[in-house]
Write a protein that holds these residues in place. Structure first.
Motif, mmCIF file in Angstrom:
data_model
loop_
_atom_site.group_PDB
_atom_site.id
_atom_site.type_symbol
_atom_site.label_atom_id
_atom_site.label_comp_id
_atom_site.label_asym_id
_atom_site.label_seq_id
_atom_site.Cartn_x
_atom_site.Cartn_y
_atom_site.Cartn_z
ATOM 1 N N THR A 122 15.109 -8.201 -9.985
ATOM 2 C CA THR A 122 16.204 -8.624 -10.312
ATOM 3 C C THR A 122 16.558 -10.072 -9.087
ATOM 4 O O THR A 122 17.180 -10.712 -10.831
ATOM 5 N N LYS A 123 16.025 -9.858 -8.859
ATOM 6 C CA LYS A 123 16.334 -11.738 -8.688
ATOM 7 C C LYS A 123 15.307 -12.644 -9.297
ATOM 8 O O LYS A 123 16.523 -13.827 -9.926
ATOM 9 N N LYS A 124 14.705 -12.137 -10.085
ATOM 10 C CA LYS A 124 13.647 -13.270 -10.745
ATOM 11 C C LYS A 124 14.655 -12.958 -12.711
ATOM 12 O O LYS A 124 14.306 -14.586 -12.541
ATOM 13 N N LEU A 125 15.341 -12.108 -12.158
ATOM 14 C CA LEU A 125 15.720 -12.079 -13.437
ATOM 15 C C LEU A 125 16.885 -13.066 -13.757
ATOM 16 O O LEU A 125 17.215 -13.966 -14.032
ATOM 17 N N PHE A 126 17.679 -12.652 -12.632
ATOM 18 C CA PHE A 126 18.508 -14.167 -12.029
ATOM 19 C C PHE A 126 18.796 -14.623 -11.762
ATOM 20 O O PHE A 126 19.092 -16.451 -12.557
ATOM 21 N N THR A 127 17.488 -15.508 -11.360
ATOM 22 C CA THR A 127 16.950 -17.304 -11.324
ATOM 23 C C THR A 127 16.354 -17.425 -12.445
ATOM 24 O O THR A 127 16.750 -18.877 -13.824
ATOM 25 N N ALA B 275 24.843 -20.559 -14.462
ATOM 26 C CA ALA B 275 24.116 -21.146 -13.874
ATOM 27 C C ALA B 275 24.146 -21.081 -12.835
ATOM 28 O O ALA B 275 23.965 -20.404 -11.396
ATOM 29 N N ALA B 276 25.372 -21.448 -11.744
ATOM 30 C CA ALA B 276 25.738 -21.482 -10.668
ATOM 31 C C ALA B 276 26.095 -19.654 -10.110
ATOM 32 O O ALA B 276 25.588 -19.683 -9.075
ATOM 33 N N GLU B 277 26.987 -19.202 -11.334
ATOM 34 C CA GLU B 277 26.956 -17.930 -10.680
ATOM 35 C C GLU B 277 25.552 -17.322 -10.656
ATOM 36 O O GLU B 277 24.938 -16.162 -10.056
ATOM 37 N N ALA B 278 24.862 -16.815 -11.908
ATOM 38 C CA ALA B 278 23.213 -16.442 -11.088
ATOM 39 C C ALA B 278 22.637 -16.910 -10.421
ATOM 40 O O ALA B 278 22.294 -16.020 -9.266
ATOM 41 N N LEU B 279 22.997 -18.220 -9.355
ATOM 42 C CA LEU B 279 22.353 -18.549 -8.594
ATOM 43 C C LEU B 279 22.794 -17.698 -7.595
ATOM 44 O O LEU B 279 22.133 -17.314 -6.018
ATOM 45 N N MET B 280 23.688 -16.912 -6.964
ATOM 46 C CA MET B 280 24.677 -17.277 -6.475
ATOM 47 C C MET B 280 24.642 -15.584 -6.560
ATOM 48 O O MET B 280 23.945 -14.676 -5.192
ATOM 49 N N MET B 281 24.141 -14.602 -7.737
ATOM 50 C CA MET B 281 23.755 -13.413 -7.587
ATOM 51 C C MET B 281 22.710 -12.986 -7.018
ATOM 52 O O MET B 281 22.211 -11.917 -6.949
ATOM 53 N N ALA B 282 21.604 -14.050 -7.135
ATOM 54 C CA ALA B 282 20.475 -14.043 -8.007
ATOM 55 C C ALA B 282 20.136 -13.936 -5.780
ATOM 56 O O ALA B 282 19.522 -13.283 -4.904
ATOM 57 N N ALA C 30 20.328 -21.605 -17.980
ATOM 58 C CA ALA C 30 21.820 -22.148 -18.340
ATOM 59 C C ALA C 30 21.990 -23.369 -18.018
ATOM 60 O O ALA C 30 22.965 -23.867 -18.454
ATOM 61 N N LEU C 31 20.430 -23.648 -16.872
ATOM 62 C CA LEU C 31 21.114 -24.919 -16.320
ATOM 63 C C LEU C 31 20.389 -26.116 -17.840
ATOM 64 O O LEU C 31 21.158 -27.175 -17.742
ATOM 65 N N ALA C 32 19.804 -25.457 -18.170
ATOM 66 C CA ALA C 32 19.026 -26.786 -19.406
ATOM 67 C C ALA C 32 19.935 -26.316 -20.673
ATOM 68 O O ALA C 32 20.029 -27.541 -21.223
ATOM 69 N N ALA C 33 21.188 -25.579 -21.031
ATOM 70 C CA ALA C 33 21.529 -25.958 -21.951
ATOM 71 C C ALA C 33 22.750 -26.393 -21.566
ATOM 72 O O ALA C 33 23.156 -27.099 -22.389
ATOM 73 N N SER C 34 23.031 -26.591 -19.931
ATOM 74 C CA SER C 34 24.499 -27.208 -19.374
ATOM 75 C C SER C 34 23.918 -28.499 -19.602
ATOM 76 O O SER C 34 24.492 -30.080 -20.115
ATOM 77 N N GLU C 35 22.537 -28.868 -19.618
ATOM 78 C CA GLU C 35 21.892 -30.217 -19.445
ATOM 79 C C GLU C 35 22.172 -30.754 -20.890
ATOM 80 O O GLU C 35 22.252 -32.408 -21.430
ATOM 81 N N ASN C 36 21.272 -29.506 -21.952
ATOM 82 C CA ASN C 36 21.233 -30.237 -23.308
ATOM 83 C C ASN C 36 22.773 -30.679 -24.044
ATOM 84 O O ASN C 36 22.750 -31.443 -24.581
ATOM 85 N N ALA D 248 33.064 -29.119 -22.593
ATOM 86 C CA ALA D 248 33.475 -28.193 -22.079
ATOM 87 C C ALA D 248 31.768 -27.422 -22.058
ATOM 88 O O ALA D 248 32.017 -26.090 -21.853
ATOM 89 N N GLU D 249 30.792 -27.043 -23.521
ATOM 90 C CA GLU D 249 29.819 -26.249 -23.097
ATOM 91 C C GLU D 249 29.278 -26.440 -21.926
ATOM 92 O O GLU D 249 28.451 -25.701 -20.905
ATOM 93 N N ALA D 250 29.021 -28.288 -21.990
ATOM 94 C CA ALA D 250 27.701 -27.769 -20.242
ATOM 95 C C ALA D 250 28.327 -27.691 -19.552
ATOM 96 O O ALA D 250 28.066 -27.313 -18.179
ATOM 97 N N LYS D 251 29.479 -27.971 -19.086
ATOM 98 C CA LYS D 251 30.648 -27.329 -17.768
ATOM 99 C C LYS D 251 30.561 -25.780 -17.522
ATOM 100 O O LYS D 251 30.043 -24.693 -16.534
ATOM 101 N N LYS D 252 30.492 -25.290 -18.960
ATOM 102 C CA LYS D 252 30.617 -22.975 -18.753
ATOM 103 C C LYS D 252 29.304 -22.954 -18.766
ATOM 104 O O LYS D 252 29.348 -22.090 -17.684
ATOM 105 N N HIS D 253 28.247 -23.681 -19.625
ATOM 106 C CA HIS D 253 27.264 -23.273 -19.299
ATOM 107 C C HIS D 253 26.450 -23.578 -17.629
ATOM 108 O O HIS D 253 25.836 -22.637 -16.748
ATOM 109 N N GLY D 254 26.796 -24.577 -17.164
ATOM 110 C CA GLY D 254 26.938 -25.212 -15.660
ATOM 111 C C GLY D 254 27.397 -23.789 -14.123
ATOM 112 O O GLY D 254 26.359 -23.579 -13.647
#
Length: 83
Positions: A42-47, A27-34, A53-59, A18-24
């Motif tokens: 601002t683009k760098k902040l979202f990236t 990450a997708a939302e942040a990339l869309m915002m970027a 978030a991707l690192a957390a999801s992978e962990n 569940a945590e992996a999905k949440k963080h994934g």
């Protein structure tokens, strides 16, 4: 082996997935915002947010994999144990 231990491992696995999905999803939302913003700062902040978030999801995904291996080992030992 106690059935309680297997249930705890299953609960930990479900929580990790569940945590992996949440963080994934984060990450997708942040990339869309970027992609939507025009400001480079601002683009760098979202990236950066997406990378964290991707690192957390992978962990969490790795933690879920460990839980699955533990559950498999517990089940294997239970089946091998003479009655």
């Amino acid at each position: 082996m106690k059935e309680f231990d297997l249930k705890r491992a299953a609960d930990a696995c479900a929580k990790a997935w569940a945590e992996a999905k949440k963080h994934g999803d984060d990450a997708a939302e942040a990339l869309m915002m970027a992609d939507l913003v025009t400001s480079q700062s601002t683009k760098k902040l979202f990236t950066a947010r997406a990378e964290r978030a991707l690192a957390a999801s992978e962990n969490y995904r790795k933690a879920a994999d460990v839980c699955l291996k533990v559950m498999d080992e517990m089940d294997h030992k239970r089946r091998l144990r003479p009655r």
